[in-house]
Design a protein around this motif. Structure first.
Motif, short mmCIF file in Angstrom:
data_model
loop_
_atom_site.label_atom_id
_atom_site.label_comp_id
_atom_site.label_asym_id
_atom_site.label_seq_id
_atom_site.Cartn_x
_atom_site.Cartn_y
_atom_site.Cartn_z
N LEU A 1 0.39 -1.43 0.06
CA LEU A 1 -0.18 -0.10 -0.13
C LEU A 1 1.29 1.03 0.28
N ARG A 2 0.65 1.74 -0.95
CA ARG A 2 1.44 3.33 -0.59
C ARG A 2 1.08 4.87 -0.83
N ASN A 3 1.13 5.52 -0.30
CA ASN A 3 0.95 7.42 0.34
C ASN A 3 1.81 7.77 0.15
N ALA A 4 1.46 9.34 0.13
CA ALA A 4 2.42 10.14 -0.28
C ALA A 4 3.60 10.51 0.41
N ASN A 5 3.43 9.62 2.03
CA ASN A 5 5.03 9.86 2.70
C ASN A 5 5.60 8.21 2.68
N GLU A 6 5.03 7.52 2.65
CA GLU A 6 6.18 5.94 2.86
C GLU A 6 5.15 4.71 2.25
N THR A 7 5.68 3.69 1.99
CA THR A 7 5.16 2.48 1.57
C THR A 7 5.04 1.71 2.84
N GLY B 1 15.51 2.43 -1.62
CA GLY B 1 14.98 4.20 -1.76
C GLY B 1 14.14 5.25 -1.26
N SER B 2 13.33 4.03 -0.22
CA SER B 2 12.34 5.13 -0.08
C SER B 2 12.23 4.40 2.15
N ARG B 3 10.92 5.56 1.45
CA ARG B 3 10.28 5.04 3.59
C ARG B 3 9.48 3.84 3.48
N PHE B 4 10.04 2.77 4.60
CA PHE B 4 8.63 1.76 4.43
C PHE B 4 8.35 1.53 5.87
N GLN B 5 6.97 0.82 5.92
CA GLN B 5 6.11 0.44 7.38
C GLN B 5 6.02 -1.08 7.37
N ILE B 6 6.57 -1.98 7.60
CA ILE B 6 6.52 -3.80 7.34
C ILE B 6 5.83 -3.39 8.94
N ASN B 7 4.71 -4.42 8.02
CA ASN B 7 3.63 -4.96 9.45
C ASN B 7 3.51 -6.64 8.93
N ILE B 8 3.35 -7.30 10.01
CA ILE B 8 3.72 -8.99 10.12
C ILE B 8 2.55 -9.23 9.92
N VAL B 9 1.21 -10.39 9.60
CA VAL B 9 -0.03 -10.36 9.60
C VAL B 9 0.32 -12.14 9.86
#
Length: 250
Positions: free
Chosen positions: A58-64, A96-104
């Protein structure tokens, strides 16, 4: 027809949604699409032994935002989150971009078709009989609550000269029913005598309109309400306005 169409793609917009969900201008679309493919390949290669089934981006303006569905979340997270933090930093350096990782966490791994296909592939690579692996996988799925399971194996089975295919089935697999929740997975087994393709279908039951908001992978609520209104519209002909009487001059 049902055997020629990907079971998951066929149900997108009905009981499933896209694994990648984002919007981009025309100039950036191709680069982001290729980046999605590279991210998924890198995650599957790095977390090969972590039971990764699905990857949502999922992508938004600030991070992936990346949602990783895994049967072994503790292996990915590590002690006090050290492993997942290091993995996130490696992703940011590589792409080269910001990531947020969620483990389900996957609650029932035996009902996941991708994990089942990978399990059979690992057994075949260890020279275990493909028949034994396929039958054990089907039996585990049925014991876990599946209504049907099918395994299709193709290639140089047992190292024979001529390639062939074999199918193992139990229960029913309604591939042409859109509301049927059919999970699909594919994994090749690389052996000394060539690659063997393994495909798995697992039928978990039907998903109706009232259950869409409570399923693991529901489609958007707005689209569901829109479809409901369209399905409940009457099929009668539109009302015609009465014509004004015309007077004839004598």
């Amino acid at each position: 027809m049902g055997q020629k169409v990907h079971p998951k793609i066929q149900r997108i917009g009905i009981i499933r949604k896209w694994d990648s969900s984002w919007y981009a201008p025309k100039k950036k679309y191709i680069s982001l699409l290729h980046q999605d493919i590279k991210i998924k390949e890198y995650i599957r290669k790095t977390l090969k032994d972590s039971g990764v089934s699905a990857i949502q981006i999922l992508r938004n303006a600030n991070e992936t935002i990346i949602n990783i569905h895994s049967a072994k979340p503790g292996v990915i997270i590590g002690h006090q989150g050290e492993q997942i933090e290091k993995f996130r930093e490696d992703l940011e350096k590589k792409f080269g971009s910001r990531f947020q990782i969620n483990i389900v966490e996957i609650q029932k791994p035996d009902l996941d078709a991708q994990l089942a296909a990978e399990s059979i592939a690992r057994q075949v690579e260890k020279r275990i009989s493909y028949r034994k692996g396929a039958k054990m996988t089907i039996q585990k799925a049925m014991d876990a609550g599946a209504k049907g399971a099918k395994v299709f194996v193709t290639g140089r089975l047992n190292g024979v000269e001529i390639a062939r295919d074999e199918t193992f089935t139990e229960g029913k697999i309604p591939l042409q029913t859109f509301r049927a929740d059919v999970d699909y997975g594919f994994c090749p087994a690389f052996t000394t005598y060539g690659a063997i393709g393994i495909r798995v279908w697992i039928y978990k039951g039907d998903i109706f309109k009232k259950d869409l908001n409570t399923t693991i992978n529901p489609y958007s609520k707005a689209l569901t309400e829109k479809r409901t209104e369209r399905m409940e519209m009457p099929l009668s002909a539109p009302e015609r306005k009465p014509r004004k009487p015309t007077s004839k001059k004598s």
